[in-house]
Design an enzyme around this catalytic site. Structure first.
Site: not given
Ligand code: AMP
Length: 393
Positions: A37, A198, A351, A374
């Site tokens: 990052r 999920k 992610g 996200g």
């Protein structure tokens, strides 16, 4: 609406506040474990330094409750200094008299790193007085923190109202270009690969992709909810019982839209989600009683791989299995390798999938690897990200 970019601004002599994303993982000694990052923010920082700006950097790190020294940005500052090969001045706060004095003394081309913004709860509350105080430090506000662009915090959105000039940094510019272009005008066939735990986390993403993609390939634990919806036995695999109906509706939508919706045709299973569990490959879609699916099987990997190789555009988000454990990582690594080989435009949402690509050393082989987990998902859902919206106009 157009977003103003950094290269359109005259920066010499100005106090340029750059909101970066230095929310890096730390190792057990408190050092920076992965500086991806920080590296991703370098083009913007170096541009401002070369333009003789007085550079003020700000970021959050972790989730401190008030001031907690273990969340100091000091290690990030040290790593930045090594990467820039110049001194980075560290402030012991992000607001207050001491910080104002440091900013006043800052020379052209010098870099000042403010202390963790989240040492003040006002940051996440998007407190107006706090945003004004941050804005008072600078002439130009640059947002380059894509990883937090989906949050409306004081430094990522609130400040925008109180600054004279604002612009997107090069990282945000690149993310918007690739994540935006992949969806707006993809080279076809457009193949989307979705994995992860999920269905519930990815409903909007799937819906949005069903309107745009030619094929959607599903892996990870969420595949079992879809298989259950089709009446396929899935043994002890993770299924979201309350999402089976929804999975059925999404399958129907895909059929109506004539999108190829691919589910695993074989699986790598274990009796439990552990490294030590015996690895068993099923011959077909069904998973025997007592076993759980922990990765896509070799036939599935091959089918998805062929799609990736023949694609014009590939978007991938979410691991194909429990990839953190070696016995169940082949599917995820196989997808990363197929994307690396493919002549398509390849975009990896942040992610876990970005981590897998990084670990396999394949980042340079991808068109774009997003730095925001996200944030990239929300972008693909078609949502407006507050940190980007405030840059418009
Ligand atoms: P997500 O945050 O939804 O992208 O889910 C990522 C997590 O799902 C990772 O920690 C994976 O290891 C896990 N995962 C993916 N596939 C499986 C699976 N078949 N069984 C259990 N966990 C899985």
């Amino acid at each position: 609406m157009a977003i103003r970019t950094l290269d359109a601004l005259e920066l010499a002599g100005k106090r340029v506040f750059i909101r970066v994303d230095f929310n890096v993982p730390l190792d057990e000694h408190g050092g920076v474990a992965d500086d991806q990052r920080i590296r991703a923010a370098l083009p913007t920082i170096q541009h401002a330094v070369r333009a003789r700006a007085r550079v003020i950097l700000a970021s959050h790190l972790g989730r401190p409750k008030g001031r907690e020294e273990k969340y100091t940005l000091e290690p990030a500052g040290e790593r930045l200094s090594a990467l820039l090969q110049q001194d980075v001045i560290l402030a012991d706060d992000c607001v207050g008299d001491g910080v104002r004095k440091l900013v006043k003394e800052l020379q052209e081309g010098q870099v000042l790193l403010l202390e963790n913004l989240r040492f003040h709860p006002e940051e996440e509350k998007n407190d107006e007085a706090f945003a004004k105080e941050l804005a008072g430090l600078c002439d130009v506000w640059v947002n380059d923190a894509f990883g937090t662009a989906h949050r409306a915090h004081a430094s990522t959105a609130g400040m925008a109202r109180f600054v004279r000039e604002k612009a997107a940094g090069f990282l945000i510019q690149k993310e918007v270009e690739y994540l935006g272009r992949a969806l707006a005008s993809p080279k076809r066939p457009f193949v989307a690969l979705l994995g992860g735990a999920k269905v519930s986390d990815k409903i909007k993403v799937i819906e949005n992709l069903l309107a745009k993609a030619d094929a959607v390939c599903i892996g990870g634990a969420m595949a079992y909810t879809f298989l259950e919806a089709q009446g396929v036995p899935v043994g002890r695999s993770r299924v979201e019982k309350d999402k089976v109906e929804l999975a059925r509706a999404l399958l129907e939508k895909a059929r109506a839209r004539q999108v190829d919706f691919l589910l695993p045709v074989d699986h790598v299973c274990g009796a439990e989600p552990k490294e030590t569990a015996k690895r068993e490959v099923t011959p077909g879609r069904e998973i025997p009683e007592g076993l759980m699916g922990l990765d896509i099987g070799p036939k599935t990997l091959d089918a998805y791989r062929q799609r990736v190789l023949a694609a014009g555009t590939v978007f991938w988000n979410g691991p194909m299995g429990l990839f953190e454990q070696k016995p169940w990582a082949e599917g995820t690594l196989g997808i990363a390798r197929a994307m690396a080989e493919s002549p398509a435009t390849t975009v990896v949402g942040g992610g876990d999938s970005a981590a897998a690509v990084e670990e396999a050393g394949l980042v340079p082989k991808m068109t774009h690897v997003s730095t925001g987990g996200g944030a990239s998902l929300e972008f693909i859902e078609g949502r407006v990200l507050p940190g980007i919206q405030v840059l418009e106009g």
